[in-house]
Design a protein around this motif. Structure first.
Motif, PDB file in Angstrom:
ATOM      1  N   SER A 239      38.270   8.175  87.676  1.00 18.27           N
ATOM      2  CA  SER A 239      38.845   6.854  87.964  1.00 18.27           C
ATOM      3  C   SER A 239      38.670   5.974  86.741  1.00 18.27           C
ATOM      4  CB  SER A 239      38.215   6.265  89.222  1.00 18.27           C
ATOM      5  OG  SER A 239      36.824   6.002  89.018  1.00 18.27           O
ATOM      6  N   SER A 240      38.201   4.768  86.915  1.00 17.55           N
ATOM      7  CA  SER A 240      38.095   3.856  85.773  1.00 17.55           C
ATOM      8  C   SER A 240      36.770   3.997  85.044  1.00 17.55           C
ATOM      9  CB  SER A 240      38.246   2.409  86.243  1.00 17.55           C
ATOM     10  OG  SER A 240      37.222   2.089  87.172  1.00 17.55           O
ATOM     11  N   ARG A 241      35.828   4.777  85.598  1.00 19.68           N
ATOM     12  CA  ARG A 241      34.509   4.845  84.992  1.00 19.68           C
ATOM     13  C   ARG A 241      34.468   5.772  83.785  1.00 19.68           C
ATOM     14  NH1 ARG A 241      32.016   6.997  88.825  1.00 19.68           N
ATOM     15  NH2 ARG A 241      31.584   9.025  87.942  1.00 19.68           N
ATOM     16  N   ALA A 242      35.235   6.845  83.818  1.00 22.35           N
ATOM     17  CA  ALA A 242      35.184   7.812  82.730  1.00 22.35           C
ATOM     18  C   ALA A 242      36.601   8.162  82.287  1.00 22.35           C
ATOM     19  CB  ALA A 242      34.446   9.078  83.171  1.00 22.35           C
ATOM     20  N   PRO A 243      37.290   7.231  81.633  1.00 17.01           N
ATOM     21  CA  PRO A 243      38.658   7.515  81.212  1.00 17.01           C
ATOM     22  C   PRO A 243      38.702   8.643  80.196  1.00 17.01           C
ATOM     23  CG  PRO A 243      37.830   5.530  80.157  1.00 17.01           C
ATOM     24  CD  PRO A 243      36.812   5.914  81.180  1.00 17.01           C
ATOM     25  N   GLY A 244      39.786   9.407  80.210  1.00 17.59           N
ATOM     26  CA  GLY A 244      39.934  10.503  79.271  1.00 17.59           C
ATOM     27  C   GLY A 244      40.750  10.090  78.061  1.00 17.59           C
ATOM     28  N   VAL A 245      40.359  10.594  76.909  1.00 16.21           N
ATOM     29  CA  VAL A 245      41.117  10.402  75.676  1.00 16.21           C
ATOM     30  C   VAL A 245      41.420  11.775  75.117  1.00 16.21           C
ATOM     31  CG1 VAL A 245      41.074   9.469  73.330  1.00 16.21           C
ATOM     32  CG2 VAL A 245      40.022   8.169  75.190  1.00 16.21           C
ATOM     33  N   ARG A 257      46.005   6.298  73.912  1.00 18.95           N
ATOM     34  CA  ARG A 257      44.979   7.147  74.488  1.00 18.95           C
ATOM     35  C   ARG A 257      45.292   8.619  74.301  1.00 18.95           C
ATOM     36  NH1 ARG A 257      41.418   3.896  76.173  1.00 18.95           N
ATOM     37  NH2 ARG A 257      40.026   5.548  76.860  1.00 18.95           N
ATOM     38  N   SER A 258      46.250   8.950  73.466  1.00 20.34           N
ATOM     39  CA  SER A 258      46.507  10.326  73.072  1.00 20.34           C
ATOM     40  C   SER A 258      46.759  10.294  71.577  1.00 20.34           C
ATOM     41  CB  SER A 258      47.725  10.886  73.818  1.00 20.34           C
ATOM     42  OG  SER A 258      48.014  12.204  73.400  1.00 20.34           O
ATOM     43  N   PHE A 259      45.805  10.821  70.795  1.00 23.76           N
ATOM     44  CA  PHE A 259      45.851  10.678  69.344  1.00 23.76           C
ATOM     45  C   PHE A 259      46.194  12.012  68.695  1.00 23.76           C
ATOM     46  CE2 PHE A 259      42.818   7.630  71.044  1.00 23.76           C
ATOM     47  CZ  PHE A 259      43.273   6.442  70.494  1.00 23.76           C
ATOM     48  N   SER A 260      47.288  12.039  67.938  1.00 20.53           N
ATOM     49  CA  SER A 260      47.704  13.244  67.240  1.00 20.53           C
ATOM     50  C   SER A 260      47.489  13.047  65.750  1.00 20.53           C
ATOM     51  CB  SER A 260      49.181  13.555  67.512  1.00 20.53           C
ATOM     52  OG  SER A 260      49.389  13.730  68.899  1.00 20.53           O
ATOM     53  N   CYS A 261      46.842  14.021  65.126  1.00 16.92           N
ATOM     54  CA  CYS A 261      46.461  13.892  63.721  1.00 16.92           C
ATOM     55  C   CYS A 261      47.395  14.686  62.831  1.00 16.92           C
ATOM     56  CB  CYS A 261      45.030  14.398  63.538  1.00 16.92           C
ATOM     57  SG  CYS A 261      44.414  14.271  61.845  1.00 16.92           S
ATOM     58  N   PRO A 262      47.787  14.158  61.658  1.00 16.07           N
ATOM     59  CA  PRO A 262      48.553  14.948  60.699  1.00 16.07           C
ATOM     60  C   PRO A 262      47.730  16.111  60.173  1.00 16.07           C
ATOM     61  CG  PRO A 262      48.643  12.598  60.174  1.00 16.07           C
ATOM     62  CD  PRO A 262      47.577  12.782  61.206  1.00 16.07           C
ATOM     63  N   SER A 263      48.411  17.079  59.585  1.00 17.97           N
ATOM     64  CA  SER A 263      47.730  18.228  59.007  1.00 17.97           C
ATOM     65  C   SER A 263      46.766  17.810  57.903  1.00 17.97           C
ATOM     66  CB  SER A 263      48.768  19.196  58.435  1.00 17.97           C
ATOM     67  OG  SER A 263      48.145  20.185  57.648  1.00 17.97           O
ATOM     68  N   ALA A 264      45.634  18.504  57.844  1.00 20.17           N
ATOM     69  CA  ALA A 264      44.662  18.239  56.785  1.00 20.17           C
ATOM     70  C   ALA A 264      45.129  18.795  55.445  1.00 20.17           C
ATOM     71  CB  ALA A 264      43.315  18.855  57.160  1.00 20.17           C
ATOM     72  N   ALA A 265      46.109  19.701  55.457  1.00 21.09           N
ATOM     73  CA  ALA A 265      46.505  20.353  54.213  1.00 21.09           C
ATOM     74  C   ALA A 265      47.977  20.231  53.868  1.00 21.09           C
ATOM     75  CB  ALA A 265      46.137  21.850  54.282  1.00 21.09           C
ATOM     76  N   TRP A 266      48.821  19.815  54.815  1.00 23.85           N
ATOM     77  CA  TRP A 266      50.259  19.855  54.535  1.00 23.85           C
ATOM     78  C   TRP A 266      50.998  18.973  55.505  1.00 23.85           C
ATOM     79  CZ3 TRP A 266      54.303  21.523  57.707  1.00 23.85           C
ATOM     80  CH2 TRP A 266      55.545  21.668  57.077  1.00 23.85           C
ATOM     81  N   GLN A 267      52.101  18.358  55.024  1.00 25.89           N
ATOM     82  CA  GLN A 267      52.977  17.584  55.898  1.00 25.89           C
ATOM     83  C   GLN A 267      54.423  17.764  55.471  1.00 25.89           C
ATOM     84  OE1 GLN A 267      52.487  15.123  58.768  1.00 25.89           O
ATOM     85  NE2 GLN A 267      51.151  16.888  58.809  1.00 25.89           N
TER      86      GLN A 267
END
Length: 297
Positions: A239-245, A257-267
């Motif tokens: 519920s509101s006590r433990a939100p997911g990320v 609340r949904s984080f997508s990261c670029p490649s560490a080596a290539w884009q």
């Protein structure tokens, strides 16, 4: 070189947990902290992409080695040190059974061996690691090389969950493994509720979504039905006590609340390789002047 031979840098996940952290000691909040996220070092992709043969090529990866070495050097210079360094999948480019897989793995392990031994590595599986349609054999290979494909650990009062998102994409080659992960996740969420977990963070390769949970299905996200099922499961558990990320790989786009990261080596295109610095304080409230100032990458 096996992960075991690579030494202390590889705090491999076994028994569905990470041996770098003690759950008993880490379940309590002790103050702000941060970790580093990268994704898709994918040794072998840059040449394959440049010649338009991503399915069969990938016999050179010198640029990926250089860029990943730079990322490791940057992480090692941080002060205070991050609690851990997570790579969200596609560790190498060669799919299971394809040429150059062994060589790409050996070179990546050589580079990652230089990560400061006080910064544990958290390694997540992607489609290039276990296959677009994983099988018991490809999952077993990943486990032998990098450790468990899904597991959990506690750091600083936060529950971190690592998922094998290929099971969520296409489990037709290993339905029993997908069912086992589902049952394990349900158990983890029950434990989180029992321990009154304040926050849960999920690491996986395929993003839950890019902009909206109701967006159309595409290559970079999970299907609408799957993402709804996961989101509802976390909502019911906390519920509101433990939100997911969710913290993911593969994509250049990010959503609330949904984080997508670029490649560490290539884009692709104009983008640059990148790492993400993330802190628990971002889950709680804006940082006050009295709280620790985290370093800049």
């Amino acid at each position: 070189m096996s992960a075991a031979e690579a030494g202390g840098v590889f705090h491999r996940a076994r028994g569905r947990t990470l041996d770098a952290f003690s759950a008993e000691k880490e379940r309590e909040w002790k103050g702000p902290f941060y970790f580093i996220q990268g994704t898709d070092p994918q040794f072998g992709l840059m040449k394959a992409w440049s010649i338009g043969d991503c399915d069969n090529s990938g016999d050179e990866w010198g640029q990926e080695v250089r860029l990943t070495e730079q990322a490791v050097q940057a992480v090692n210079k941080l002060n205070p040190k991050p609690r851990f360094f997570v790579l969200c999948g596609d560790l190498i480019h060669a799919m299971p059974g394809m040429p150059w897989r062994k060589e790409q793995t050996a070179d990546l392990q050589r580079v990652l061996r230089d990560v400061d031994s006080e910064i544990p590595l958290v390694l997540v599986s992607g489609n290039h690691d276990v296959g677009n349609v994983p099988t018991p054999e490809t999952v077993a290979e990943f486990q032998q090389t990098w450790g468990d494909d899904y597991f959990s650990f506690w750091v600083g009062g936060v529950l971190f969950l690592v998922l094998n998102s290929q099971f969520l994409y296409n489990c037709s080659g290993c339905p029993a493994l997908k069912q086992a992960q589902d049952a394990w996740l349900d158990q983890q969420l029950r434990l989180a509720e029992q321990h009154r977990c304040r926050h849960a963070v999920v690491f996986q390769h395929i993003p839950l979504f890019l902009q909206s949970i109701d967006e159309d299905d595409n290559y970079f996200n999970l299907t609408r039905a799957i993402r709804r099922e996961l989101a509802d499961k976390f909502a019911r558990a906390g519920s509101s006590r433990a939100p997911g990320v969710w913290v993911e790989g593969r994509s250049e786009e990010a959503a609330s609340r949904s984080f997508s990261c670029p490649s560490a080596a290539w884009q692709r295109g104009e983008s640059s390789p990148a790492l993400s610095l993330m802190g628990h304080v971002a889950l709680e409230k804006p940082r006050s002047p009295s709280e620790p100032q985290f370093p800049r990458l």
